[in-house]
Design a protein around this motif. Structure first.
Motif, PDB file in Angstrom:
ATOM      1  N   GLU A  42       9.031   0.853   1.300  1.00 39.66           N
ATOM      2  CA  GLU A  42       9.411  -0.515   0.936  1.00 39.66           C
ATOM      3  C   GLU A  42       8.328  -1.512   1.375  1.00 39.66           C
ATOM      4  O   GLU A  42       8.015  -2.455   0.648  1.00 39.66           O
ATOM      5  CB  GLU A  42      10.764  -0.886   1.563  1.00 39.66           C
ATOM      6  CG  GLU A  42      11.922   0.012   1.128  1.00 39.66           C
ATOM      7  CD  GLU A  42      12.103   0.071  -0.389  1.00 39.66           C
ATOM      8  OE1 GLU A  42      11.730   1.128  -0.975  1.00 39.66           O
ATOM      9  OE2 GLU A  42      12.578  -0.900  -0.984  1.00 39.66           O
ATOM     10  N   LEU A  43       7.763  -1.248   2.554  1.00 41.57           N
ATOM     11  CA  LEU A  43       6.721  -2.140   3.069  1.00 41.57           C
ATOM     12  C   LEU A  43       5.471  -2.086   2.185  1.00 41.57           C
ATOM     13  O   LEU A  43       4.877  -3.125   1.848  1.00 41.57           O
ATOM     14  CB  LEU A  43       6.380  -1.705   4.503  1.00 41.57           C
ATOM     15  CG  LEU A  43       5.482  -2.621   5.318  1.00 41.57           C
ATOM     16  CD1 LEU A  43       6.093  -4.004   5.449  1.00 41.57           C
ATOM     17  CD2 LEU A  43       5.250  -2.012   6.717  1.00 41.57           C
ATOM     18  N   LEU A  44       5.093  -0.877   1.805  1.00 40.81           N
ATOM     19  CA  LEU A  44       3.915  -0.743   0.946  1.00 40.81           C
ATOM     20  C   LEU A  44       4.147  -1.458  -0.389  1.00 40.81           C
ATOM     21  O   LEU A  44       3.263  -2.162  -0.894  1.00 40.81           O
ATOM     22  CB  LEU A  44       3.569   0.736   0.709  1.00 40.81           C
ATOM     23  CG  LEU A  44       2.347   0.961  -0.191  1.00 40.81           C
ATOM     24  CD1 LEU A  44       1.073   0.396   0.452  1.00 40.81           C
ATOM     25  CD2 LEU A  44       2.145   2.442  -0.512  1.00 40.81           C
ATOM     26  N   ALA A  45       5.348  -1.286  -0.953  1.00 37.91           N
ATOM     27  CA  ALA A  45       5.645  -1.944  -2.238  1.00 37.91           C
ATOM     28  C   ALA A  45       5.479  -3.466  -2.101  1.00 37.91           C
ATOM     29  O   ALA A  45       4.872  -4.116  -2.965  1.00 37.91           O
ATOM     30  CB  ALA A  45       7.054  -1.581  -2.699  1.00 37.91           C
ATOM     31  N   GLU A  46       5.979  -4.026  -1.017  1.00 40.30           N
ATOM     32  CA  GLU A  46       5.858  -5.476  -0.797  1.00 40.30           C
ATOM     33  C   GLU A  46       4.398  -5.888  -0.651  1.00 40.30           C
ATOM     34  O   GLU A  46       3.951  -6.859  -1.249  1.00 40.30           O
ATOM     35  CB  GLU A  46       6.623  -5.890   0.472  1.00 40.30           C
ATOM     36  CG  GLU A  46       8.105  -6.147   0.259  1.00 40.30           C
ATOM     37  CD  GLU A  46       8.397  -7.036  -0.963  1.00 40.30           C
ATOM     38  OE1 GLU A  46       7.834  -8.140  -1.038  1.00 40.30           O
ATOM     39  OE2 GLU A  46       9.154  -6.596  -1.843  1.00 40.30           O
ATOM     40  N   GLU A  47       3.659  -5.134   0.169  1.00 36.79           N
ATOM     41  CA  GLU A  47       2.252  -5.501   0.400  1.00 36.79           C
ATOM     42  C   GLU A  47       1.431  -5.390  -0.887  1.00 36.79           C
ATOM     43  O   GLU A  47       0.533  -6.194  -1.137  1.00 36.79           O
ATOM     44  CB  GLU A  47       1.643  -4.631   1.508  1.00 36.79           C
ATOM     45  CG  GLU A  47       2.242  -4.966   2.867  1.00 36.79           C
ATOM     46  CD  GLU A  47       1.305  -4.687   4.042  1.00 36.79           C
ATOM     47  OE1 GLU A  47       0.113  -4.438   3.830  1.00 36.79           O
ATOM     48  OE2 GLU A  47       1.812  -4.728   5.177  1.00 36.79           O
ATOM     49  N   LEU A  48       1.757  -4.389  -1.688  1.00 33.00           N
ATOM     50  CA  LEU A  48       1.009  -4.230  -2.942  1.00 33.00           C
ATOM     51  C   LEU A  48       1.338  -5.342  -3.936  1.00 33.00           C
ATOM     52  O   LEU A  48       0.472  -5.798  -4.682  1.00 33.00           O
ATOM     53  CB  LEU A  48       1.290  -2.857  -3.556  1.00 33.00           C
ATOM     54  CG  LEU A  48       0.586  -1.688  -2.860  1.00 33.00           C
ATOM     55  CD1 LEU A  48       1.053  -0.355  -3.435  1.00 33.00           C
ATOM     56  CD2 LEU A  48      -0.940  -1.804  -3.012  1.00 33.00           C
TER      57      LEU A  48
END
Ligand code: T4K
Length: 378
Positions: A42-48
């Motif tokens: 979820e964090l990676l999706a947000e950062e991307l």
């Protein structure tokens, strides 16, 4: 001239800070939550989303899966107009959706699908255009969209190489209905294997969420025929780590690109494939085109010659996808219909390009090119 002691490959993966990532992997393992949309995912999706400046994004276990499920979510049928000058995954994603590719020739300059030739390929079976930002150089997205609007077609971009590219200052993921990015180890940004879809409408989010997870809409309800395309937590940790070192990599690649340009632009018969005005490329590849008449030897002679120096350039994307046995008999796959693609596929060469490539090595690669040319022409 000496050959390299160790092979120089076309690319080398971007890797994160090992000790930082090791700590994060330990935490993931201790948490006992390893996949199925965990915190890191979820964090990676947000950062991307922030990095790519897009509103909607879904992660996948690789780019091919992302593209295949994206096409499925768009509910396409019949024929899709696409380019023959691409990696097999582009058209194989069509195959897995029972869609027929209609091959369209490419532009001489950008090597992307030629928008001026798309309209003549449209039939009553056409439902979409699948264009590729080849080597990370943006397509003419404006013209493609105009055609799509006129004929009510969907537009999906294979942006496997286009992470961070822009068109007239607009991030590349904001064009068309969907764009796929690949996060394979050989890509500018990687999660070892991985990929993402970004899309124009939040409605696709729910559908993709099911398609990526066996079609499940809840633990006991299967709504569509899906797949297992999930990105796991370790992949996401690698991605988060690589995001921290990405700017440095881009800066290094800018330097390397300039060093190549300084050396190579002096050699007659070599054209450097660059983005056009107002289109910022992704620094994914460094690609040249050999004009045999001016250069004196063919692309293939140079390619094999470089191997003898332990330099492993690549003939991406040879052979054309239209030459695959199961497409060869399509009318659109006939050589006469794809003159530019046929010309370019025999001229284009991708040279080693990655952030850790030192200036001295670039100099040796360029000297090797000159020496191979000199020896063969004499
Ligand atoms: N659409 C397009 C337009 C694509 O180009 C691709 C993939 C896709 C869709 C599908 O996306 P994914 O499903 O892969 O996410 C490589 C990549 O495997 C592939 O991802 C990529 N395009 C394609 C252009 O390049 P190969 O067959 O050239 O890979 P390989 O193993 O020969 O690697 C190239 C060089 O990289 C090697 O000579 C050495 C170096 N390398 C490679 C790996 C895997 C390393 O140094 N370390 C490594 O771990 O396909």
């Amino acid at each position: 001239m000496e050959m390299f002691k160790h092979p120089i490959y076309v690319t080398q993966p971007l890797t994160p800070n090992i000790s930082e990532v090791t700590k994060e992997i330990e935490k993931v393992i201790e948490s006992k939550w390893l996949t199925n949309f965990g915190n890191k995912h979820e964090l990676l999706a947000e950062e991307l989303k922030n990095y790519l400046e897009v509103d909607h994004l879904s992660l996948f276990n690789n780019g091919t899966m992302a593209l295949t499920l994206g096409l499925k979510a768009l509910e396409l049928t019949g024929e899709v107009i696409t380019t023959p000058f691409t990696f097999p995954a582009t058209v194989q994603a069509l195959d897995w959706n029972n869609l027929t590719p209609v091959f369209c020739d490419i532009e001489e300059h950008s090597l992307n699908i030629d928008p001026d030739k798309i309209e003549e390929k449209i039939t009553d079976k056409t439902t979409a255009i699948l264009a590729v930002h080849v080597f990370g150089n943006p397509c003419n997205v404006q013209k493609i969209q105009q055609i799509a609007d006129k004929y009510d077609l969907k537009v999906i971009y294979d942006g496997a190489h286009a992470f961070g590219a822009q068109y007239k200052g607009e991030p590349i993921g904001n064009f068309g209905d969907m764009t796929m990015f690949s996060f394979h180890a050989t890509k500018l940004f990687n999660t070892i294997e991985g990929g993402a879809l970004v899309y124009s409408d939040e409605l696709y989010s729910e559908k993709l969420g099911m398609l990526v997870n066996f079609g499940l809409s809840s633990p006991e309800k299967v709504e569509v025929s899906g797949f297992n395309g999930k990105m796991n937590e370790i992949q996401a940790v690698i991605g988060l780590g690589n995001l921290r070192v990405l700017e440095e990599e881009r800066t290094n690649r800018e330097r390397i690109r300039q060093s190549y340009v300084d050396e190579i632009s002096k050699i007659p018969g070599i054209r450097i494939i660059t983005n056009r005005k107002n289109r910022e490329s992704s620094y994914q590849y460094f690609v040249i085109e050999i004009n045999e008449d001016e250069f004196g030897i063919s692309r293939d002679e140079l390619y094999y010659g470089l191997k003898s120096y332990n330099i492993f350039a690549r003939r991406y994307f040879y052979p054309l996808c239209s030459e695959f046995p199961w497409y060869r008999n399509l009318d659109s796959a006939k050589r006469g219909n794809l003159p530019i693609a046929w010309e370019k596929v025999n001229q284009v060469l991708t040279l080693p390009f990655y952030g850790d490539l030192e200036n001295e090595k670039i100099k040796i690669i360029c000297d090797a090119i000159k020496e191979i040319q000199f020896k063969n022409v004499l």
